[in-house]
Write a protein that holds these residues in place. Structure first.
Motif, mmCIF file in Angstrom:
data_model
loop_
_atom_site.group_PDB
_atom_site.id
_atom_site.type_symbol
_atom_site.label_atom_id
_atom_site.label_comp_id
_atom_site.label_asym_id
_atom_site.label_seq_id
_atom_site.Cartn_x
_atom_site.Cartn_y
_atom_site.Cartn_z
ATOM 1 N N THR A 1 0.749 -1.072 0.101
ATOM 2 C CA THR A 1 -0.187 0.089 0.139
ATOM 3 C C THR A 1 0.887 1.345 -0.078
ATOM 4 O O THR A 1 2.001 1.231 0.335
ATOM 5 C CB THR A 1 -0.981 0.221 1.180
ATOM 6 O OG1 THR A 1 -0.031 0.314 2.507
ATOM 7 C CG2 THR A 1 -1.751 -1.127 1.323
ATOM 8 N N VAL B 1 -1.422 8.571 -1.545
ATOM 9 C CA VAL B 1 -1.160 9.442 -2.702
ATOM 10 C C VAL B 1 -1.197 10.964 -2.253
ATOM 11 O O VAL B 1 -1.852 11.333 -1.236
ATOM 12 C CB VAL B 1 -2.797 9.479 -3.722
ATOM 13 C CG1 VAL B 1 -2.578 10.617 -4.730
ATOM 14 C CG2 VAL B 1 -2.879 8.035 -4.175
ATOM 15 N N VAL C 1 3.127 9.032 -4.930
ATOM 16 C CA VAL C 1 2.831 8.399 -3.753
ATOM 17 C C VAL C 1 3.873 8.209 -2.687
ATOM 18 O O VAL C 1 5.148 8.256 -3.090
ATOM 19 C CB VAL C 1 2.408 6.674 -3.911
ATOM 20 C CG1 VAL C 1 0.963 6.728 -4.925
ATOM 21 C CG2 VAL C 1 3.505 6.003 -4.566
ATOM 22 N N ARG D 1 -0.681 4.470 -13.319
ATOM 23 C CA ARG D 1 -1.841 3.946 -12.672
ATOM 24 C C ARG D 1 -2.654 3.274 -13.767
ATOM 25 O O ARG D 1 -2.696 3.633 -14.881
ATOM 26 C CB ARG D 1 -2.662 5.043 -12.060
ATOM 27 C CG ARG D 1 -2.993 6.361 -12.809
ATOM 28 C CD ARG D 1 -3.914 7.243 -12.438
ATOM 29 N NE ARG D 1 -4.157 8.358 -13.183
ATOM 30 C CZ ARG D 1 -5.147 8.411 -14.166
ATOM 31 N NH1 ARG D 1 -5.959 7.393 -14.097
ATOM 32 N NH2 ARG D 1 -5.343 9.267 -14.797
ATOM 33 N N PRO E 1 -7.076 9.415 -9.135
ATOM 34 C CA PRO E 1 -6.242 9.646 -7.745
ATOM 35 C C PRO E 1 -6.849 10.885 -6.976
ATOM 36 O O PRO E 1 -7.101 11.850 -7.790
ATOM 37 C CB PRO E 1 -5.104 9.723 -7.967
ATOM 38 C CG PRO E 1 -4.773 10.214 -9.650
ATOM 39 C CD PRO E 1 -5.940 9.468 -9.973
ATOM 40 N N VAL F 1 -3.724 3.681 -1.311
ATOM 41 C CA VAL F 1 -3.997 2.843 -2.363
ATOM 42 C C VAL F 1 -3.103 1.477 -2.580
ATOM 43 O O VAL F 1 -2.223 1.368 -1.863
ATOM 44 C CB VAL F 1 -3.689 3.647 -3.994
ATOM 45 C CG1 VAL F 1 -4.248 4.555 -4.285
ATOM 46 C CG2 VAL F 1 -2.068 4.106 -3.693
ATOM 47 N N VAL G 1 -0.591 -0.998 -4.529
ATOM 48 C CA VAL G 1 0.255 -0.904 -5.353
ATOM 49 C C VAL G 1 0.881 -2.340 -5.723
ATOM 50 O O VAL G 1 1.242 -3.166 -4.844
ATOM 51 C CB VAL G 1 1.491 -0.097 -4.846
ATOM 52 C CG1 VAL G 1 2.671 -0.074 -5.987
ATOM 53 C CG2 VAL G 1 1.366 1.292 -4.693
ATOM 54 N N TRP H 1 6.446 -0.907 -10.608
ATOM 55 C CA TRP H 1 5.317 -0.737 -10.005
ATOM 56 C C TRP H 1 4.090 -0.084 -10.829
ATOM 57 O O TRP H 1 4.284 0.635 -11.605
ATOM 58 C CB TRP H 1 5.374 0.148 -8.523
ATOM 59 C CG TRP H 1 6.680 -0.274 -7.616
ATOM 60 C CD1 TRP H 1 6.411 -1.381 -6.876
ATOM 61 C CD2 TRP H 1 7.742 0.206 -7.343
ATOM 62 N NE1 TRP H 1 7.657 -1.434 -6.074
ATOM 63 C CE2 TRP H 1 8.343 -0.518 -6.342
ATOM 64 C CE3 TRP H 1 8.502 1.366 -7.992
ATOM 65 C CZ2 TRP H 1 9.636 -0.159 -5.875
ATOM 66 C CZ3 TRP H 1 9.686 1.548 -7.302
ATOM 67 C CH2 TRP H 1 10.041 0.913 -6.574
ATOM 68 N N VAL I 1 0.134 1.516 -9.709
ATOM 69 C CA VAL I 1 -1.129 1.833 -8.809
ATOM 70 C C VAL I 1 -2.331 1.446 -9.555
ATOM 71 O O VAL I 1 -2.914 1.524 -10.468
ATOM 72 C CB VAL I 1 -1.099 3.317 -8.692
ATOM 73 C CG1 VAL I 1 -2.234 3.584 -7.622
ATOM 74 C CG2 VAL I 1 0.213 3.929 -7.923
ATOM 75 N N LYS J 1 -7.836 2.687 -5.220
ATOM 76 C CA LYS J 1 -8.380 2.503 -3.754
ATOM 77 C C LYS J 1 -9.113 1.419 -3.749
ATOM 78 O O LYS J 1 -10.087 1.215 -4.225
ATOM 79 C CB LYS J 1 -8.858 3.780 -3.598
ATOM 80 C CG LYS J 1 -9.168 4.156 -2.341
ATOM 81 C CD LYS J 1 -9.851 5.431 -1.935
ATOM 82 C CE LYS J 1 -10.656 5.606 -0.572
ATOM 83 N NZ LYS J 1 -11.237 6.948 -0.413
#
Length: 74
Positions: free
Chosen positions: A21, A24, A34, A45, A51, A57, A59, A67, A69, A72
């Motif tokens: 997690t 943001v 983030v 994302r 966002p 969020v 990840v 990574w 995103v 949420k």
């Protein structure tokens, strides 16, 4: 050491690091800024996620340094 236990331990460690997690703190174009594990990162994302500063969020880590995103959780 038992090779099956060693393999199981390694697979569990990899799985545990796949999802984390983050919070943001802003946006930059289509990317999300983030805070994750004390570091500020600008990450891509999913287009379905809009966002908002302060969102916690999910990840996904494809591999170290890659990574995404996901968004949420509800």
């Amino acid at each position: 050491m038992d090779p099956i236990k060693a393999l199981d331990d390694r697979l569990n460690a990899l799985r545990d690091n796949l999802v984390t997690t983050a919070t943001v703190s802003g946006t930059s174009g289509t990317k999300v800024i983030v805070t994750m594990q004390g570091a500020s990162l600008t990450l891509p994302r999913l287009t379905s996620y809009t966002p908002t500063v302060g969102d916690v969020v999910i990840v996904l880590t494809a591999f170290p340094g890659a990574w995404l995103v996901l968004g949420k959780p509800a």
